[in-house]
Design a protein around this motif. Structure first.
Motif, PDB file in Angstrom:
ATOM      1  N   TRP A  89      -5.887   7.436   3.021  1.00 51.53           N
ATOM      2  CA  TRP A  89      -6.332   6.188   3.946  1.00 51.53           C
ATOM      3  C   TRP A  89      -7.614   5.833   3.848  1.00 51.53           C
ATOM      4  N   GLN A  90      -8.632   6.461   3.578  1.00 47.03           N
ATOM      5  CA  GLN A  90      -9.884   6.064   3.099  1.00 47.03           C
ATOM      6  C   GLN A  90     -10.033   4.957   1.798  1.00 47.03           C
ATOM      7  N   ILE A  91      -9.093   5.554   0.761  1.00 52.20           N
ATOM      8  CA  ILE A  91      -8.983   4.592  -0.297  1.00 52.20           C
ATOM      9  C   ILE A  91      -8.461   3.581  -0.284  1.00 52.20           C
ATOM     10  N   ALA A  92      -7.422   3.380   0.592  1.00 55.95           N
ATOM     11  CA  ALA A  92      -6.638   2.042   1.075  1.00 55.95           C
ATOM     12  C   ALA A  92      -7.710   1.111   1.758  1.00 55.95           C
ATOM     13  N   ARG A  93      -8.425   1.848   2.734  1.00 49.55           N
ATOM     14  CA  ARG A  93      -9.204   0.920   3.657  1.00 49.55           C
ATOM     15  C   ARG A  93     -10.411   0.510   2.843  1.00 49.55           C
ATOM     16  N   LEU A  94     -11.015   1.320   1.998  1.00 48.49           N
ATOM     17  CA  LEU A  94     -12.489   1.366   1.508  1.00 48.49           C
ATOM     18  C   LEU A  94     -12.602   0.672   0.025  1.00 48.49           C
ATOM     19  N   ILE A  95     -11.493   0.785  -0.735  1.00 51.75           N
ATOM     20  CA  ILE A  95     -11.211   0.379  -1.831  1.00 51.75           C
ATOM     21  C   ILE A  95     -10.197  -0.845  -2.404  1.00 51.75           C
ATOM     22  N   LYS A  96      -8.901  -0.238  -1.965  1.00 51.28           N
ATOM     23  CA  LYS A  96      -7.754  -1.120  -1.946  1.00 51.28           C
ATOM     24  C   LYS A  96      -7.882  -2.434  -1.396  1.00 51.28           C
ATOM     25  N   ILE A  97      -8.141  -2.333  -0.203  1.00 53.57           N
ATOM     26  CA  ILE A  97      -8.034  -3.785   0.536  1.00 53.57           C
ATOM     27  C   ILE A  97      -9.227  -4.553   0.330  1.00 53.57           C
ATOM     28  N   PRO A  98     -10.448  -4.079   0.146  1.00 53.52           N
ATOM     29  CA  PRO A  98     -11.366  -5.162  -0.452  1.00 53.52           C
ATOM     30  C   PRO A  98     -11.312  -5.725  -1.687  1.00 53.52           C
ATOM     31  N   LEU A  99     -10.668  -4.914  -2.592  1.00 52.67           N
ATOM     32  CA  LEU A  99     -10.406  -5.360  -3.967  1.00 52.67           C
ATOM     33  C   LEU A  99      -9.266  -6.303  -3.831  1.00 52.67           C
ATOM     34  N   LEU A 100      -8.347  -6.283  -2.916  1.00 53.17           N
ATOM     35  CA  LEU A 100      -7.160  -7.127  -2.660  1.00 53.17           C
ATOM     36  C   LEU A 100      -7.683  -8.491  -2.323  1.00 53.17           C
ATOM     37  N   ALA A 101      -8.812  -8.720  -1.832  1.00 60.05           N
ATOM     38  CA  ALA A 101      -9.146  -9.934  -1.257  1.00 60.05           C
ATOM     39  C   ALA A 101      -8.686 -11.405  -1.848  1.00 60.05           C
ATOM     40  N   PRO A 102      -8.906 -11.339  -3.275  1.00 58.54           N
ATOM     41  CA  PRO A 102      -8.513 -12.763  -3.762  1.00 58.54           C
ATOM     42  C   PRO A 102      -6.828 -12.902  -3.667  1.00 58.54           C
ATOM     43  N   LEU A 148       0.743  -1.269   0.070  1.00 63.36           N
ATOM     44  CA  LEU A 148       0.026   0.242  -0.066  1.00 63.36           C
ATOM     45  C   LEU A 148       0.892   1.318   0.108  1.00 63.36           C
ATOM     46  N   LEU A 149       1.940   1.147   0.658  1.00 68.78           N
ATOM     47  CA  LEU A 149       2.894   2.442   0.802  1.00 68.78           C
ATOM     48  C   LEU A 149       3.694   2.509  -0.584  1.00 68.78           C
ATOM     49  N   LEU A 150       3.707   1.758  -1.193  1.00 70.65           N
ATOM     50  CA  LEU A 150       4.444   1.847  -2.616  1.00 70.65           C
ATOM     51  C   LEU A 150       3.563   2.091  -3.766  1.00 70.65           C
ATOM     52  N   ASP A 151       2.161   1.958  -3.281  1.00 70.42           N
ATOM     53  CA  ASP A 151       1.444   2.158  -4.532  1.00 70.42           C
ATOM     54  C   ASP A 151       0.756   3.688  -4.166  1.00 70.42           C
ATOM     55  N   LEU A 152       1.329   4.423  -3.330  1.00 68.64           N
ATOM     56  CA  LEU A 152       0.803   5.776  -2.915  1.00 68.64           C
ATOM     57  C   LEU A 152       1.286   6.652  -4.144  1.00 68.64           C
ATOM     58  N   PRO A 153       0.646   7.455  -4.793  1.00 69.77           N
ATOM     59  CA  PRO A 153       1.023   8.362  -5.659  1.00 69.77           C
ATOM     60  C   PRO A 153       2.240   9.158  -5.265  1.00 69.77           C
ATOM     61  N   ARG A 154       3.199   9.562  -6.131  1.00 69.79           N
ATOM     62  CA  ARG A 154       4.062  10.436  -5.812  1.00 69.79           C
ATOM     63  C   ARG A 154       5.053   9.843  -4.892  1.00 69.79           C
ATOM     64  N   VAL A 155       5.125   8.452  -4.566  1.00 68.65           N
ATOM     65  CA  VAL A 155       6.305   7.733  -3.842  1.00 68.65           C
ATOM     66  C   VAL A 155       7.518   7.841  -4.404  1.00 68.65           C
ATOM     67  N   ARG A 156       8.680   8.004  -3.644  1.00 68.19           N
ATOM     68  CA  ARG A 156       9.882   8.203  -3.913  1.00 68.19           C
ATOM     69  C   ARG A 156      10.453   6.617  -4.043  1.00 68.19           C
ATOM     70  N   PHE A 157      11.365   6.518  -4.741  1.00 62.37           N
ATOM     71  CA  PHE A 157      12.388   5.249  -4.748  1.00 62.37           C
ATOM     72  C   PHE A 157      11.389   4.109  -4.632  1.00 62.37           C
ATOM     73  N   ALA A 158      10.509   3.916  -5.549  1.00 62.21           N
ATOM     74  CA  ALA A 158       9.540   2.851  -5.395  1.00 62.21           C
ATOM     75  C   ALA A 158      10.448   1.506  -5.902  1.00 62.21           C
ATOM     76  N   ARG A 159      11.052   1.876  -7.106  1.00 60.01           N
ATOM     77  CA  ARG A 159      11.561   0.615  -7.901  1.00 60.01           C
ATOM     78  C   ARG A 159      12.677   0.086  -6.803  1.00 60.01           C
ATOM     79  N   PHE A 160      13.540   1.059  -6.363  1.00 59.96           N
ATOM     80  CA  PHE A 160      14.396   0.454  -5.427  1.00 59.96           C
ATOM     81  C   PHE A 160      13.968  -0.275  -4.146  1.00 59.96           C
ATOM     82  N   SER A 161      12.829   0.250  -3.792  1.00 54.57           N
ATOM     83  CA  SER A 161      12.387  -0.148  -2.577  1.00 54.57           C
ATOM     84  C   SER A 161      11.678  -1.623  -2.958  1.00 54.57           C
ATOM     85  N   ARG A 162      11.133  -1.848  -3.882  1.00 51.63           N
ATOM     86  CA  ARG A 162      10.623  -3.246  -4.245  1.00 51.63           C
ATOM     87  C   ARG A 162      11.573  -4.017  -4.569  1.00 51.63           C
TER      88      ARG A 162
END
Length: 307
Positions: free
Chosen positions: A210-223, A104-118
C-alpha cells in the motif's frame, strides 16, 4: 595525362523519397481532416439570406460572428452543456479511479490470472458503442431488466434506469464499462515501465505494498493519469452514440440532450447548417483549451519534479 573526374550524382531522390512515403498520409489527412475543418469554419461565418424580395433566392452571405453569438447565447446549448457536465462528473472520476485501482491490483507481485484479467477487462472497449448501448438498454428496460427482476423477487423497489433521475447514471455506466479497460491498459503499461529496482529498494526499507502504491507508483503515474484524463474528457465531449441509441427507449432524452445531438439536429433536422458549424467550432475550441491547460499542468509538474 588528365584524370576524368566523376560528376556528382543528383541528390534529388534522397530528398523526394521521404515525401513520396508521406504523400498518401498527407493526402488522406488533408482530404478527411484539414478540408472538412476548413469548410466547417467557413460555414460558421456565413448564413442564408433571401435575395430579391419575398420570392427571391436564398444565398450564402457573410454574417461575421453572428452564428457564434447565437450559439453561445442559445439556452438549449447551455442546458445541453450542463447535462454533459453532470454526465462527465459521474463517468470520468469512476473511469479513472477504477482503471487506476485495477492497474495497481494487476501490478501486485505474484498476482494470479493477470493476463486473463487484463483481457477480460479490456474486451468491452472492443465492442462498438451502439451495440454496447443496445445491450445495456435491454438491461435497463423495465420489461426485460434482470436487475429489476431480482429486486422484485426479493421484494425491493425497482429502479427506473431510463427515467429523468436515473438516465445520467445509466449513460455513465455504459461509458465506464466501455472505456475503463483502455485506460487500465495505459496505466498498467506505464506501471510496467517503472524500474523494478525502485520497488525492491522500498521493500528492503520495510514499505508495504500500500505504501509503495501510494508513495511511489501513483506519483510516477502522474503523466499517464493526465493522459487518460485528457482522453476521458475528449470522449465525454464527444458523447453521442449512447444517448442517441437510448433515445428510442427513454422519454428523458431529447434531440438536444447533449451538445453533439443538438449540432446534428440543427444541421440535418432544422437546416441550420451554419449555426451547427459554429457550435462545432466552439466545442472544438473548448476541447483544445482544456487539453492545452492540462498539458501545461503536466509540463509544470514534470519541470518542478526534475529540479
Amino acid at each position: 595525362m588528365t584524370v576524368a573526374t566523376a560528376q556528382p550524382r543528383h541528390r534529388i531522390r534522397p530528398r523526394v523519397a521521404p515525401w513520396a512515403f508521406l504523400a498518401p498520409a498527407i493526402v488522406l489527412f488533408t482530404l478527411f481532416l484539414v478540408l472538412p475543418i476548413g469548410y466547417a469554419i467557413y460555414l460558421s461565418f456565413v448564413g442564408l439570406r433571401v435575395q430579391g424580395g419575398a420570392f427571391g433566392t436564398r444565398q450564402q452571405v457573410f454574417v461575421g460572428f453572428e452564428n457564434y453569438i447565437n450559439a453561445l447565447t442559445d439556452p438549449e446549448l447551455v442546458a445541453s452543456l450542463g447535462r454533459l457536465a453532470t454526465f462527465g462528473f459521474i463517468s470520468v472520476p469512476i473511469t479513472l479511479g477504477g482503471a487506476l485501482l485495477v492497474a495497481l491490483l494487476l501490478d501486485l507481485p505474484r498476482v494470479r490470472f493477470a493476463r486473463f484479467s487484463r483481457t477480460a477487462i479490456f474486451l468491452p472497449y472492443a465492442v462498438p458503442g451502439v451495440i454496447a448501448t443496445l445491450l445495456w438498454g435491454f438491461m435497463y428496460l423495465p420489461t426485460t431488466s434482470p436487475i429489476n427482476y431480482v429486486l422484485s423477487a426479493i421484494g425491493w423497489p425497482t429502479i427506473n434506469f431510463l427515467g429523468a433521475q436515473g438516465i445520467f447514471g445509466s449513460l455513465a455506466n455504459i461509458a465506464v464499462w466501455a472505456s475503463l479497460g483502455f485506460n487500465m491498459i495505459v496505466l498498467y503499461t506505464a506501471l510496467r515501465s517503472i524500474p523494478v529496482e525502485v520497488y525492491e529498494a522500498a521493500r528492503l526499507d520495510g514499505a508495504s505494498e500500500w505504501q509503495i502504491a501510494r508513495l511511489i507508483k501513483i506519483p510516477l503515474l502522474a503523466p499517464a493519469l493526465l493522459l487518460t484524463l485528457i482522453f476521458s474528457l475528449i470522449g465525454t465531449l464527444q458523447a453521442y452514440s449512447e444517448p442517441t441509441t437510448l433515445k428510442s427507449m427513454s422519454n428523458s432524452i431529447s434531440n438536444s440532450f447533449f451538445p453533439l445531438m443538438k449540432v446534428y439536429r440543427d444541421a440535418f433536422g432544422v437546416d441550420n447548417v451554419s449555426g451547427a458549424a459554429a457550435m462545432s467550432v466552439v466545442l472544438a475550441l473548448g476541447t483544445l483549451a482544456v487539453s492545452v491547460v492540462l498539458l501545461r499542468v503536466l509540463q509544470r509538474r514534470t519541470f518542478e519534479g526534475t529540479r
